[in-house]
Design an enzyme around this catalytic site. Structure first.
Site, PDB file in Angstrom:
ATOM      1  N   GLY A   1       3.955 -10.623 -40.144  1.00 34.60           N
ATOM      2  CA  GLY A   1       3.769  -9.359 -40.039  1.00 34.60           C
ATOM      3  C   GLY A   1       3.085  -8.908 -41.431  1.00 34.60           C
ATOM      4  N   CYS A   2       2.429  -9.367 -41.951  1.00 33.47           N
ATOM      5  CA  CYS A   2       1.660  -9.126 -42.495  1.00 33.47           C
ATOM      6  C   CYS A   2       0.582  -9.097 -42.747  1.00 33.47           C
ATOM      7  CB  CYS A   2       2.021  -9.469 -44.229  1.00 33.47           C
ATOM      8  SG  CYS A   2       3.976  -9.305 -44.867  1.00 33.47           S
ATOM      9  N   GLN A   3      -1.197  -8.389 -42.753  1.00 34.81           N
ATOM     10  CA  GLN A   3      -2.012  -8.257 -42.955  1.00 34.81           C
ATOM     11  C   GLN A   3      -2.467  -9.411 -43.698  1.00 34.81           C
ATOM     12  OE1 GLN A   3      -2.757  -4.394 -42.679  1.00 34.81           O
ATOM     13  NE2 GLN A   3      -3.700  -4.436 -44.912  1.00 34.81           N
ATOM     14  N   SER A   4      -2.303  -9.250 -44.744  1.00 35.09           N
ATOM     15  CA  SER A   4      -2.433 -10.634 -45.670  1.00 35.09           C
ATOM     16  C   SER A   4      -1.935 -11.274 -45.796  1.00 35.09           C
ATOM     17  CB  SER A   4      -3.116  -9.617 -46.741  1.00 35.09           C
ATOM     18  OG  SER A   4      -1.331  -8.715 -47.217  1.00 35.09           O
TER      19      SER A   4
END
Length: 139
Positions: free
Chosen positions: A50-53
């Site tokens: 769920g994190c873009q990074s």
């Protein structure tokens, strides 16, 4: 120090800054002090979904407390996880589970992040609570 005391400390530190550019700089600075995850734990299992990074979080129990380490490939995200680890590392699993995360709203973090980063923040908190749940069940 108790979780609530650490959270109050963090809120106090952020209240010093006049604007969000200064707060972003401070978050990036905090990322530089992050207790880094050992390379062996930079695995798919430890990546927060769920994190873009990419963000890796690892927790292990030492003397009845959970010690977290982490890393990220993005400087701002590294600072965000550093704030969470400061608040929740070296605490008992039961205390982590009972702790609220209002301090995140108090420093205005969620509202000043892009929607994807805000979702990532929620996922980071969730992962920390999952570790606490797992270690709490073992005890």
């Amino acid at each position: 120090m108790k979780i609530q005391e650490i959270q109050n400390e963090i809120v106090g530190e952020f209240s010093i800054f006049e604007d969000w550019m200064e707060r972003y700089e401070y978050i990036i600075e905090l990322g530089k002090s992050l207790p880094l995850i050992d390379e062996q734990y930079k695995t798919e299992d430890n990546i927060i979904k769920g994190c873009q990074s990419k963000v890796w979080v690892h927790g292990e129990q030492e003397n009845g407390k959970i010690v977290f380490t982490a890393d990220s490939d993005a400087i701002l995200t590294k600072g965000i996880i550093a704030i969470l680890i400061r608040a929740f590392s070296n605490q008992k699993a039961s205390d982590i589970l009972e702790a609220n995360t209002n301090f995140i709203d108090e420093i205005g973090l969620k509202e000043h992040l892009s929607p994807t980063r805000a979702n990532g923040l929620v996922s980071m908190v969730k992962q920390i609570k999952i570790y606490a749940l797992a270690f709490n069940a073992k005890n």
